[in-house]
Design an enzyme around this catalytic site. Structure first.
Site, PDB file in Angstrom:
ATOM      1  N   LYS A   1       0.834  -1.212   0.000  1.00  0.00           N
ATOM      2  CA  LYS A   1       0.000   0.000   0.000  1.00  0.00           C
ATOM      3  C   LYS A   1       0.866   1.259   0.000  1.00  0.00           C
ATOM      4  O   LYS A   1       0.652   2.179  -0.790  1.00  0.00           O
ATOM      5  CB  LYS A   1      -0.888  -0.062   1.251  1.00  0.00           C
ATOM      6  CG  LYS A   1      -1.841   1.078   1.435  1.00  0.00           C
ATOM      7  CD  LYS A   1      -2.974   0.673   2.367  1.00  0.00           C
ATOM      8  CE  LYS A   1      -2.670   0.874   3.834  1.00  0.00           C
ATOM      9  NZ  LYS A   1      -2.635   2.268   4.251  1.00  0.00           N
ATOM     10  N   SER A   2       1.885   1.300   0.851  1.00  0.00           N
ATOM     11  CA  SER A   2       2.728   2.505   0.936  1.00  0.00           C
ATOM     12  C   SER A   2       3.459   2.754  -0.379  1.00  0.00           C
ATOM     13  O   SER A   2       3.549   3.888  -0.854  1.00  0.00           O
ATOM     14  CB  SER A   2       3.769   2.347   2.048  1.00  0.00           C
ATOM     15  OG  SER A   2       3.145   2.322   3.296  1.00  0.00           O
TER      16      SER A   2
ATOM     17  N   ARG B   1       3.033   5.918  -3.395  1.00  0.00           N
ATOM     18  CA  ARG B   1       4.189   6.705  -3.848  1.00  0.00           C
ATOM     19  C   ARG B   1       4.422   6.535  -5.349  1.00  0.00           C
ATOM     20  O   ARG B   1       4.790   7.480  -6.044  1.00  0.00           O
ATOM     21  CB  ARG B   1       5.426   6.310  -3.035  1.00  0.00           C
ATOM     22  CG  ARG B   1       5.327   6.859  -1.598  1.00  0.00           C
ATOM     23  CD  ARG B   1       6.116   6.023  -0.631  1.00  0.00           C
ATOM     24  NE  ARG B   1       6.178   6.614   0.701  1.00  0.00           N
ATOM     25  CZ  ARG B   1       5.231   6.471   1.649  1.00  0.00           C
ATOM     26  NH1 ARG B   1       4.136   5.767   1.410  1.00  0.00           N
ATOM     27  NH2 ARG B   1       5.376   7.040   2.840  1.00  0.00           N
TER      28      ARG B   1
ATOM     29  N   ARG C   1      -7.994  12.712  12.590  1.00  0.00           N
ATOM     30  CA  ARG C   1      -6.566  12.396  12.773  1.00  0.00           C
ATOM     31  C   ARG C   1      -5.708  13.662  12.727  1.00  0.00           C
ATOM     32  O   ARG C   1      -6.057  14.627  12.060  1.00  0.00           O
ATOM     33  CB  ARG C   1      -6.133  11.351  11.724  1.00  0.00           C
ATOM     34  CG  ARG C   1      -6.904  10.054  11.927  1.00  0.00           C
ATOM     35  CD  ARG C   1      -6.501   8.977  10.983  1.00  0.00           C
ATOM     36  NE  ARG C   1      -5.103   8.598  11.146  1.00  0.00           N
ATOM     37  CZ  ARG C   1      -4.475   7.730  10.365  1.00  0.00           C
ATOM     38  NH1 ARG C   1      -5.144   7.167   9.358  1.00  0.00           N
ATOM     39  NH2 ARG C   1      -3.216   7.426  10.564  1.00  0.00           N
TER      40      ARG C   1
ATOM     41  N   GLN D   1       4.681   9.514   6.693  1.00  0.00           N
ATOM     42  CA  GLN D   1       3.767  10.345   5.892  1.00  0.00           C
ATOM     43  C   GLN D   1       4.188  11.804   5.946  1.00  0.00           C
ATOM     44  O   GLN D   1       4.240  12.488   4.917  1.00  0.00           O
ATOM     45  CB  GLN D   1       2.331  10.184   6.399  1.00  0.00           C
ATOM     46  CG  GLN D   1       1.787   8.778   6.157  1.00  0.00           C
ATOM     47  CD  GLN D   1       0.470   8.519   6.840  1.00  0.00           C
ATOM     48  OE1 GLN D   1      -0.013   9.340   7.623  1.00  0.00           O
ATOM     49  NE2 GLN D   1      -0.121   7.374   6.573  1.00  0.00           N
TER      50      GLN D   1
ATOM     51  N   ASP E   1       1.946  -0.806  12.087  1.00  0.00           N
ATOM     52  CA  ASP E   1       0.632  -1.256  11.603  1.00  0.00           C
ATOM     53  C   ASP E   1       0.354  -2.715  11.974  1.00  0.00           C
ATOM     54  O   ASP E   1      -0.771  -3.191  11.818  1.00  0.00           O
ATOM     55  CB  ASP E   1       0.546  -1.091  10.074  1.00  0.00           C
ATOM     56  CG  ASP E   1       0.576   0.379   9.670  1.00  0.00           C
ATOM     57  OD1 ASP E   1       0.232   1.237  10.503  1.00  0.00           O
ATOM     58  OD2 ASP E   1       0.951   0.674   8.521  1.00  0.00           O
TER      59      ASP E   1
ATOM     60  N   LYS F   1      -4.346   6.343  14.802  1.00  0.00           N
ATOM     61  CA  LYS F   1      -4.447   5.671  13.492  1.00  0.00           C
ATOM     62  C   LYS F   1      -5.922   5.670  13.062  1.00  0.00           C
ATOM     63  O   LYS F   1      -6.699   6.476  13.555  1.00  0.00           O
ATOM     64  CB  LYS F   1      -3.869   4.254  13.584  1.00  0.00           C
ATOM     65  CG  LYS F   1      -2.361   4.243  13.843  1.00  0.00           C
ATOM     66  CD  LYS F   1      -1.600   4.755  12.654  1.00  0.00           C
ATOM     67  CE  LYS F   1      -0.119   4.841  12.892  1.00  0.00           C
ATOM     68  NZ  LYS F   1       0.596   5.493  11.815  1.00  0.00           N
TER      69      LYS F   1
ATOM     70  N   ARG G   1      -6.201   2.276  18.214  1.00  0.00           N
ATOM     71  CA  ARG G   1      -5.926   0.830  18.150  1.00  0.00           C
ATOM     72  C   ARG G   1      -5.476   0.241  19.476  1.00  0.00           C
ATOM     73  O   ARG G   1      -5.545  -0.979  19.661  1.00  0.00           O
ATOM     74  CB  ARG G   1      -4.890   0.547  17.049  1.00  0.00           C
ATOM     75  CG  ARG G   1      -5.487   0.718  15.669  1.00  0.00           C
ATOM     76  CD  ARG G   1      -4.512   0.417  14.565  1.00  0.00           C
ATOM     77  NE  ARG G   1      -5.183   0.483  13.268  1.00  0.00           N
ATOM     78  CZ  ARG G   1      -4.568   0.677  12.122  1.00  0.00           C
ATOM     79  NH1 ARG G   1      -3.249   0.806  12.082  1.00  0.00           N
ATOM     80  NH2 ARG G   1      -5.250   0.728  10.989  1.00  0.00           N
TER      81      ARG G   1
HETATM   82  C1  S3P Z   1       2.513   5.045   6.130  1.00  0.00           C
HETATM   83  C2  S3P Z   1       3.166   5.416   7.262  1.00  0.00           C
HETATM   84  C3  S3P Z   1       2.750   5.016   8.620  1.00  0.00           C
HETATM   85  C4  S3P Z   1       1.747   3.863   8.597  1.00  0.00           C
HETATM   86  C5  S3P Z   1       0.700   4.047   7.554  1.00  0.00           C
HETATM   87  C6  S3P Z   1       1.320   4.173   6.173  1.00  0.00           C
HETATM   88  C7  S3P Z   1       3.025   5.502   4.828  1.00  0.00           C
HETATM   89  O1  S3P Z   1       2.151   6.113   9.278  1.00  0.00           O
HETATM   90  O2  S3P Z   1       1.165   3.715   9.859  1.00  0.00           O
HETATM   91  O3  S3P Z   1      -0.211   2.964   7.553  1.00  0.00           O
HETATM   92  O4  S3P Z   1       2.661   4.926   3.789  1.00  0.00           O
HETATM   93  O5  S3P Z   1       3.819   6.453   4.827  1.00  0.00           O
HETATM   94  P1  S3P Z   1       3.016   7.326   9.912  1.00  0.00           P
HETATM   95  O6  S3P Z   1       3.397   8.216   8.823  1.00  0.00           O
HETATM   96  O7  S3P Z   1       2.081   7.969  10.874  1.00  0.00           O
HETATM   97  O8  S3P Z   1       4.188   6.702  10.551  1.00  0.00           O
END
Ligand code: S3P
Length: 457
Positions: free
Chosen positions: A26-27, A31, A135, A182, A329, A356, A360
């Protein structure tokens, strides 16, 4: 009225066996499509995550005028989440969107796009669902404002919706207080369009997919210890076609399932093993999991491998400090492992979990307690006395994808049925989770009749 959504009942099974092919990370998917939208030329992205979060990013980028097509050519005005996706992205700069951008449940979409939109000479408004609008956004607004961005948020610049009037930016020298990939990525993306260099210091390293991809695209980015320095672009980035590795955060459910189930062998193919993400593997190994990493390789600047996990006798451990961002996560499902392990598991320094998709810490402690676990909530984590038998009952996913999937794994080892509401939220990151879970228990299918409007697995 509480919307129940799709209800699923999970029952224990005598054997868990098979192979899992994971959805794209997903991350990395976020990007890949964002950076290629900024780049010059066409890029093909294979194994793009079919989860709703990444589709929200695609829909926002399309609203900003980016041409993104699904391959083989589907005439889809809106992408529908489901199977693996290949995309063709033709970057040619962003245009002002005609409407409010909707990041839905995805903080990555909102925060990364806010970084870029701060540099674009037009007005943007970006919002999200009820969870995303609660958030913290102050941590994003503060550094972007230091770069000269005109950005505002609801609640005294603390929450979305965000309003951004993009314009000229300057580089900053910034020490991050909260380790957040993020926020780091938002600053780096803004820094690409700034008039001077940006230097960031991270107290603890967070996932580095943005840095890896920027380097592969030729951006002038350097890491030194805890610091990252980035020079602004002098030319547009070139496009970058890539195959996205499987998502280790999705693999986590089956890594834990294989380790805690008394009769299991699961093979997970093409799993991303970027060291900033492999905390789950380190912790499971330290707990005594029988887990093997095979066929390690590098693809598109990211390491990946196949992972084999088998039934194991787990023991409790302490998880905290620098390990936390590497498994943030995965903590809900690690809590499930802690319930089954012998002895005490302590999770600390994980206060970020409270902000989150849901709180959680509170929610996983509450729901695992309902199943009979001995679990105590701490301000920044939890203490679990493992080994108490779990008994299925009704549990609440709190509309949080990672909670729904973690509770399903607990249900595999609980006595009787575990009934999970709003189970469709798994589709935020892993739309085929329930089918994959079902495929692993094919050797011991459930013979019970499903209840009306309820699926039994
Ligand atoms: C993510 C960073 C993480 C993670 C999120 C995805 C990302 O959050 O918990 O599910 O894709 O950059 P943080 O940026 O708060 O660490």
């Amino acid at each position: 009225m509480v919307r129940q959504g799709e209800i699923r009942e999970i029952t224990p099974c005598s054997r868990l066996e098979g192979e899992i092919t994971l959805p794209g990370d997903k991350s990395i998917s976020h990007r890949a499509v964002i950076l290629n939208s900024l780049a010059r030329g066409e890029a093909e992205i294979n194994n793009f995550s079919p989860g709703r979060d990444c589709l929200a990013t695609v829909n926002c980028l399309r609203a900003l005028g980016v041409k993104i097509r699904r391959l083989p050519c589907h005439c889809d005005p809106e992408l529908v989440s489901g199977e693996a996706i290949s995309l063709l992205v033709s970057g040619d700069g962003f245009k002002e969107a005609k409407n409010v951008l909707n990041a839905e449940n995805s903080a990555t979409t909102m925060r990364l796009l806010a970084g870029i939109l701060s540099s674009q000479a037009f007005l943007s408004v970006i919002t999200g669902d009820v969870s995303l609008r609660s958030r913290p956004m102050g941590r994003l607004i503060e550094p972007l404002r230091l770069m000269g961005a005109k950005i505002w948020g609801r609640g005294g610049d603390s929450f979305a919706p965000l309003v951004i009037k993009g314009g000229k930016l300057r580089g900053i020298d910034f020490e991050m207080v909260v380790p957040s990939a993020q926020v780091k990525s938002a600053i780096l993306l803004a820094g690409l369009f700034a008039q001077s260099n940006t230097i960031l210091y991270e107290p603890v390293s967070s996932r580095d997919h943005t840095e890896r991809m920027l380097k592969r695209m030729g951006a002038r980015l350097e890491n030194q210890g805890n610091s990252i320095s980035l020079a602004p672009l002098t030319n547009p980035l070139p496009s970058l076609s890539l195959n996205i590795p499987g998502d280790i955060s999705s693999a986590a459910y089956f890594l834990v399932a294989g380790a805690i189930h008394h009769n299991a062998r699961i093979v997970i193919r093409n799993c991303g093993i970027n060291p900033t993400r492999t905390g789950i593997i380190d912790v499971l190994l330290a707990m005594g999991a029988k887990l093997k990493i095979e066929n390690e390789r590098l693809e598109g600047g990211e390491p990946l491998a196949d992972i084999v996990v088998e039934s194991s006798e787990l023991k409790g451990i302490e998880i905290g400090g620098d390990a936390i961002p590497r498994l943030i996560d995965e903590i809900p499902v690690l809590a499930v492992a802690g319930c089954i392990a012998r002895g005490k598991t302590v999770i600390k320094n994980a206060g970020e979990l409270r902000v989150k998709e849901s709180d959680r810490i509170a929610n996983i402690c509450q729901e695992l307690s309902r199943l009979g676990a001995d679990i105590e909530e701490l301000p920044d984590g939890m203490i679990i006395q493992g080994g108490k038998p779990l008994t299925g009952t009704k549990v609440d996913s709190h509309g949080d994808h990672r909670l729904a999937m973690s509770l399903a794994i607990a249900g595999l080892v609980a006595k009787g049925g575990t009934i999970i509401n709003q189970s469709q939220v798994a589709g935020i990151s892993y739309p085929s989770f329930w089918q994959d879970l079902l495929s692993l228990r094919a050797a011991s299918p459930c013979h019970c009749e499903p209840k009306a409007k309820q699926s039994r697995i």
